[in-house]
Design an enzyme around this catalytic site. Structure first.
Site, PDB file in Angstrom:
ATOM      1  N   GLU A   1      -5.295   2.408   3.175  1.00 48.63           N
ATOM      2  CA  GLU A   1      -4.972   1.967   4.540  1.00 48.63           C
ATOM      3  C   GLU A   1      -6.002   2.572   5.487  1.00 48.63           C
ATOM      4  O   GLU A   1      -6.172   3.785   5.471  1.00 48.63           O
ATOM      5  CB  GLU A   1      -3.558   2.407   4.938  1.00 48.63           C
ATOM      6  CG  GLU A   1      -2.476   1.703   4.138  1.00 48.63           C
ATOM      7  CD  GLU A   1      -1.060   2.083   4.568  1.00 48.63           C
ATOM      8  OE1 GLU A   1      -0.913   2.897   5.507  1.00 48.63           O
ATOM      9  OE2 GLU A   1      -0.108   1.575   3.963  1.00 48.63           O
TER      10      GLU A   1
ATOM     11  N   HIS B   1       0.794  -1.594   8.545  1.00 49.22           N
ATOM     12  CA  HIS B   1       1.757  -0.494   8.462  1.00 49.22           C
ATOM     13  C   HIS B   1       2.433  -0.231   9.817  1.00 49.22           C
ATOM     14  O   HIS B   1       2.293   0.838  10.409  1.00 49.22           O
ATOM     15  CB  HIS B   1       1.076   0.787   7.957  1.00 49.22           C
ATOM     16  CG  HIS B   1       2.047   1.773   7.361  1.00 49.22           C
ATOM     17  ND1 HIS B   1       1.701   2.675   6.390  1.00 49.22           N
ATOM     18  CD2 HIS B   1       3.367   2.010   7.614  1.00 49.22           C
ATOM     19  CE1 HIS B   1       2.756   3.412   6.059  1.00 49.22           C
ATOM     20  NE2 HIS B   1       3.782   3.024   6.790  1.00 49.22           N
TER      21      HIS B   1
ATOM     22  N   ARG C   1       5.598   1.987   0.083  1.00 46.44           N
ATOM     23  CA  ARG C   1       4.294   2.649  -0.002  1.00 46.44           C
ATOM     24  C   ARG C   1       3.354   1.750  -0.793  1.00 46.44           C
ATOM     25  O   ARG C   1       3.765   1.133  -1.778  1.00 46.44           O
ATOM     26  CB  ARG C   1       4.400   4.018  -0.705  1.00 46.44           C
ATOM     27  CG  ARG C   1       5.025   5.098   0.152  1.00 46.44           C
ATOM     28  CD  ARG C   1       4.067   5.581   1.244  1.00 46.44           C
ATOM     29  NE  ARG C   1       4.708   6.551   2.135  1.00 46.44           N
ATOM     30  CZ  ARG C   1       5.303   6.227   3.273  1.00 46.44           C
ATOM     31  NH1 ARG C   1       5.369   4.963   3.667  1.00 46.44           N
ATOM     32  NH2 ARG C   1       5.838   7.157   4.036  1.00 46.44           N
TER      33      ARG C   1
END
Length: 321
Positions: free
Chosen positions: A267, A286, A238
């Protein structure tokens, strides 16, 4: 029963829900995140909610849903986007998708580690912009795994899958840290060590822990100052585990050699972020679980979790809290 889905999901999941005949599906039909106002509107009166990691499921959303809400199914292994205490208080069940994305995330982690350590993105750029002239002994040299010490922070499902894949590269020592020693670490000859030992002795530091109050901002100035200046830092857990300003300083000052990130804060990472100016930092959007098969299986599991919650039966993968 009314169900709201916050995003377009793989057809494998939609097919299960449409064929079940137990719910009426309302969908935010886009690849982009549902706007907050639409989320609050869509969830009103819903018995079930199928959400993504990018959806903040807080008290406001739960209030908007109202007393009908029986189940929340998240298309993710992480659940830090949800107000778990409030959800528990209301007796709402939660389904998630662990295990099914373990292999894909572990593969991506190894790919990112190799790409970062061996400077693959830089090499591609040099080929394209004419920087490749002749063979030079030290040009684009990086760091290899053979004979190295690898440290994995968090030897859970994904951490262990990463370790299994790295060992055949000739890793000499595999260190790991976490709350407790793991009996299954013997399979990869893993040594349970304090975090400081792992950070200072590892040639590759791989972060694979959950985001908790203890791990928030764990990788900070003090952390990076203990790493070798030839060390490679990889994070696929994370973004909030890392203090990005401190990482930037460590990379730009030569405190550590390079870093590879598949997760950031926020993000998406703004295109003008300082980390993106560095050649020794590889940032991915991601994509840890981004294989066609994995995303399809995740959608199936999320759909089956949702249906089980609606029908008060056992979920294939329920979060116990």
């Amino acid at each position: 029963m009314k169900v709201f889905i916050t995003r377009r999901i793989p057809q494998e999941g939609m097919k299960i829900l449409s064929q079940a005949g137990v719910c009426k599906v309302s969908l935010w039909d886009s690849d982009e995140p549902v706007p907050r106002a639409e989320l609050l509107k869509g969830v009103a009166g819903a018995h079930g909610l199928l959400c993504l990691l990018s959806d903040k499921i807080d008290t406001e959303v739960l209030d908007a849903a109202g007393p009908n809400l029986k189940v929340i199914s998240t298309l993710s292994v992480g659940f830090d986007h949800m107000a778990m205490d409030e959800i528990k208080k209301r007796g709402v069940r939660v389904g998630y998708t662990p295990d099914v994305l373990t292999d894909a995330t572990a593969e991506l982690t190894v790919a990112l580690l190799l790409a970062t350590a061996r400077r693959l993105p830089e090499g591609v750029v040099e080929v394209k912009n004419g920087g490749w002239s002749t063979w030079k002994p030290l040009w684009l040299c990086g760091y290899g795994l053979s004979g190295s010490t690898v440290g994995v922070i968090g030897l859970g499902r994904i951490g262990m899958a990463i370790a299994r894949r790295l060992k055949p590269f000739g890793v000499k020592r595999l260190l790991y840290s976490g709350r407790t020693a793991k009996s299954y670490a013997a399979e990869v000859e893993g040594e349970y060590v304090p975090l400081d030992t792992l950070v200072s002795e590892s040639d590759f530091v791989v972060v694979s822990c959950a985001l908790t109050p203890e791990t928030q901002g764990l990788c900070n100035k003090d952390f990076f100052s203990k790493m070798k200046n030839t060390a490679v830092f990889i994070n696929t857990s994370r973004g909030a585990v890392v203090n990005q300003e401190d990482l930037y300083q460590a990379l730009s000052s030569g405190q550590i050699a390079c870093a590879g990130l598949d997760v950031t804060t926020p993000e998406p990472l703004p295109t003008n972020h300082p980390l993106l100016t560095l050649n020794n930092c590889v940032v991915l959007p991601h994509i840890g679980s981004a294989t066609y098969s994995t995303r399809g299986i995740m959608a199936e599991l999320a759909a089956n979790n949702l249906l089980a919650g609606l029908q008060d039966t056992d979920m294939p993968s329920e979060l116990k809290f």
